[in-house]
Design an enzyme around this catalytic site. Structure first.
Site, short mmCIF file in Angstrom:
data_model
loop_
_atom_site.label_atom_id
_atom_site.label_comp_id
_atom_site.label_asym_id
_atom_site.label_seq_id
_atom_site.Cartn_x
_atom_site.Cartn_y
_atom_site.Cartn_z
N GLY A 27 30.18 46.39 6.91
CA GLY A 27 30.09 45.42 5.80
C GLY A 27 31.19 44.37 5.90
CG PHE A 43 21.11 42.87 5.58
CD1 PHE A 43 20.74 41.67 5.00
CD2 PHE A 43 20.12 43.68 6.13
CE1 PHE A 43 19.41 41.28 4.94
CE2 PHE A 43 18.79 43.30 6.09
CZ PHE A 43 18.43 42.11 5.49
CB ILE A 44 20.04 46.31 2.33
CG1 ILE A 44 19.20 46.03 3.59
CG2 ILE A 44 19.13 46.69 1.15
CD1 ILE A 44 18.43 47.23 4.12
NE ARG A 98 18.09 48.49 21.72
CZ ARG A 98 18.36 47.89 20.56
NH1 ARG A 98 17.72 48.25 19.46
NH2 ARG A 98 19.26 46.95 20.49
CG ASP A 156 31.05 48.21 2.55
OD1 ASP A 156 29.88 47.85 2.38
OD2 ASP A 156 31.57 48.38 3.68
CE1 TYR A 188 20.36 54.64 10.57
CE2 TYR A 188 18.06 54.50 11.21
CZ TYR A 188 19.08 54.18 10.33
OH TYR A 188 18.80 53.40 9.24
CB SER A 200 10.34 53.36 8.85
OG SER A 200 11.15 52.61 9.75
C1 UD1 Z 1 15.05 51.42 13.09
C2 UD1 Z 1 14.13 51.76 11.94
C3 UD1 Z 1 14.46 50.89 10.74
C4 UD1 Z 1 15.94 51.00 10.43
C5 UD1 Z 1 16.74 50.59 11.65
C6 UD1 Z 1 18.23 50.68 11.45
C7 UD1 Z 1 12.07 52.41 13.09
C8 UD1 Z 1 10.65 52.10 13.31
N1 UD1 Z 1 12.74 51.54 12.32
O1 UD1 Z 1 14.78 50.13 13.47
O2 UD1 Z 1 13.71 51.31 9.61
O3 UD1 Z 1 16.25 50.14 9.38
O4 UD1 Z 1 16.40 51.48 12.69
O5 UD1 Z 1 18.87 50.17 12.57
O6 UD1 Z 1 12.58 53.40 13.55
N2 UD1 Z 1 14.76 45.03 20.30
C9 UD1 Z 1 14.55 44.07 21.28
N3 UD1 Z 1 15.52 43.15 21.50
C10 UD1 Z 1 16.71 43.15 20.82
C11 UD1 Z 1 16.91 44.14 19.82
C12 UD1 Z 1 15.91 45.06 19.59
O7 UD1 Z 1 13.52 44.05 21.94
O8 UD1 Z 1 17.55 42.28 21.07
C13 UD1 Z 1 13.66 45.97 20.03
C14 UD1 Z 1 14.06 47.43 19.88
O9 UD1 Z 1 14.08 48.08 21.13
C15 UD1 Z 1 12.94 47.91 18.96
C16 UD1 Z 1 12.64 46.71 18.06
O10 UD1 Z 1 13.14 45.58 18.77
O11 UD1 Z 1 11.79 48.23 19.69
C17 UD1 Z 1 13.33 46.77 16.72
O12 UD1 Z 1 14.69 47.10 16.94
P1 UD1 Z 1 15.77 47.10 15.78
O13 UD1 Z 1 15.71 45.82 15.06
O14 UD1 Z 1 17.07 47.54 16.38
O15 UD1 Z 1 15.23 48.18 14.76
P2 UD1 Z 1 14.55 49.65 14.98
O16 UD1 Z 1 15.32 50.46 15.93
O17 UD1 Z 1 13.08 49.51 15.13
#
Ligand code: UD1
Length: 319
Positions: A37, A12-13, A269, A32, A142, A119
């Site tokens: 990818g 993606f990025i 999670r 890749d 991770y 982050s």
């Molecule tokens: C984390 C990192 C981010 C990184 C990513 C790689 C943090 C704050 N961020 O993202 O920088 O690029 O890992 O994967 O640590 N969720 C739902 N429903 C869904 C899917 C996810 O509620 O269907 C929730 C997750 O539980 C989480 C939030 O949405 O609380 C974001 O999840 P996700 O998009 O997977 O990214 P992070 O784990 O936050």
């Protein structure tokens, strides 16, 4: 014209970086493994030299860096829950491969390597926004892996005088983010659910917050990091500096799509961070970075792309 290696460039990025570099007239090679990818992410970009293979194999990393001025190391298995479930596979992709790329790039005389940090390294900090000088507190394999590879990079600058810049990404989203796996980024999963008229899933109470960053902002920050004079050896947040809860995000996305779908709430999670918001002062100072695409505009572009993907009935998860 310079030569750039984008590892993970079919992702993606990585594919957005490759596209912008080609647009600016540079020479681009992509390495890749195609584990996450897809070749079709590069299909519309002319003249990209493509090398398929696993960077955890040092000889592939060595071949990939030959003749390159810059390396943008994006290759990773980017998922918190996937790393919780299978830490060994993600360790190999996120640490072993990164060390190989660092060693190979150093030995090949690459000018600078820009690393895709995360982050997630901050974990739950007592205060927001998160600044680069706050202590790291990884909550998942991770997060730890991303931090270790970032620290390897800083060490390579101090020890070998090899220029490495780590850019910490904050929940990047945009076109070509694959919604095809339960580990996909939340915006890609919400978008697909809303466009299919399904209820999206929220893990936890939905009050967790994120600094969701549209991919064009990240591309700008990373390309600035290749050139910026005082950036070598630094760790720099690139994000928007804002934050939004998942409940609010879903309301905004429902508004754009014209739906009123409610979430199904499931258990939080393991390894999840509660709040995430970047302090972007350092990126402004060192890179001259300013986010140019705000959240809602980025969401509109992303939803438009999801709609057009569905209209052309592309095979989800296809190569
Ligand atoms: C984390 C990192 C981010 C990184 C990513 C790689 C943090 C704050 N961020 O993202 O920088 O690029 O890992 O994967 O640590 N969720 C739902 N429903 C869904 C899917 C996810 O509620 O269907 C929730 C997750 O539980 C989480 C939030 O949405 O609380 C974001 O999840 P996700 O998009 O997977 O990214 P992070 O784990 O936050």
């Amino acid at each position: 014209m310079a030569s750039y290696l984008v590892t993970g460039g079919a992702g993606f990025i990585g594919s957005h970086l490759a596209e912008e570099l080609v647009r600016r007239g540079h020479r681009v090679r992509v390495a890749d493994s195609l584990i996450t990818g897809k070749r079709r992410n590069l299909a519309h970009i002319p003249g990209v030299d493509f090398l398929e293979g696993d960077l955890a194999d040092l000889s592939l990393a060595q071949r990939a860096v030959v003749g390159m001025d810059y390396v943008l190391h994006q290759a990773a298995i980017p998922s918190v829950p996937r790393s919780v479930k299978d830490p060994i596979t993600s360790n190999r992709a996120n640490i072993d491969a990164s060390l190989n790329v660092l060693v190979a790039a150093r030995d090949a005389g690459v000018k600078r390597l820009v690393y895709a940090g995360s982050s997630s390294a901050y974990g739950n900090t007592p205060t927001l926004p998160k600044r680069e000088d706050m202590p790291a507190n990884p909550l998942s394999p991770y997060a730890l892996q991303k931090l270790v590879a970032e620290q390897y990079g800083q060490m390579f600058t101090a020890l070998y005088d090899f220029e490495v810049v780590a850019i910490r990404y904050f929940n990047v989203f945009g076109p070509r983010q694959d919604p095809g796996s339960p580990y996909s980024g939340v915006i890609s999963l919400f978008a697909t659910a809303l466009l299919e008229g399904r209820q999206p899933t929220i893990y936890g109470d939905g009050e967790q917050t994120r600094d969701f960053t549209y991919v064009a902002n990240v591309v700008d920050g990373v390309l600035r990091a290749c050139e910026a004079k005082r950036a070598a050896g630094e760790v720099i947040n690139v994000a928007t500096g804002g934050r939004i809860s998942l409940n609010q995000l879903l309301r905004v996305m429902n508004g754009i799509v014209g739906t009123t779908l409610q979430a199904i709430y499931e258990e939080e999670r393991a390894g999840d961070v509660k709040d995430s918001q970047a302090d972007i002062t350092k990126a402004k100072m060192l890179l001259g970075y300013e986010p140019t695409v705000p959240l809602e505009e980025g969401l509109k572009h992303t939803l438009e792309w999801c709609r057009s993907e569905r209209a052309t009935s592309a095979v989800p998860g296809g190569r």
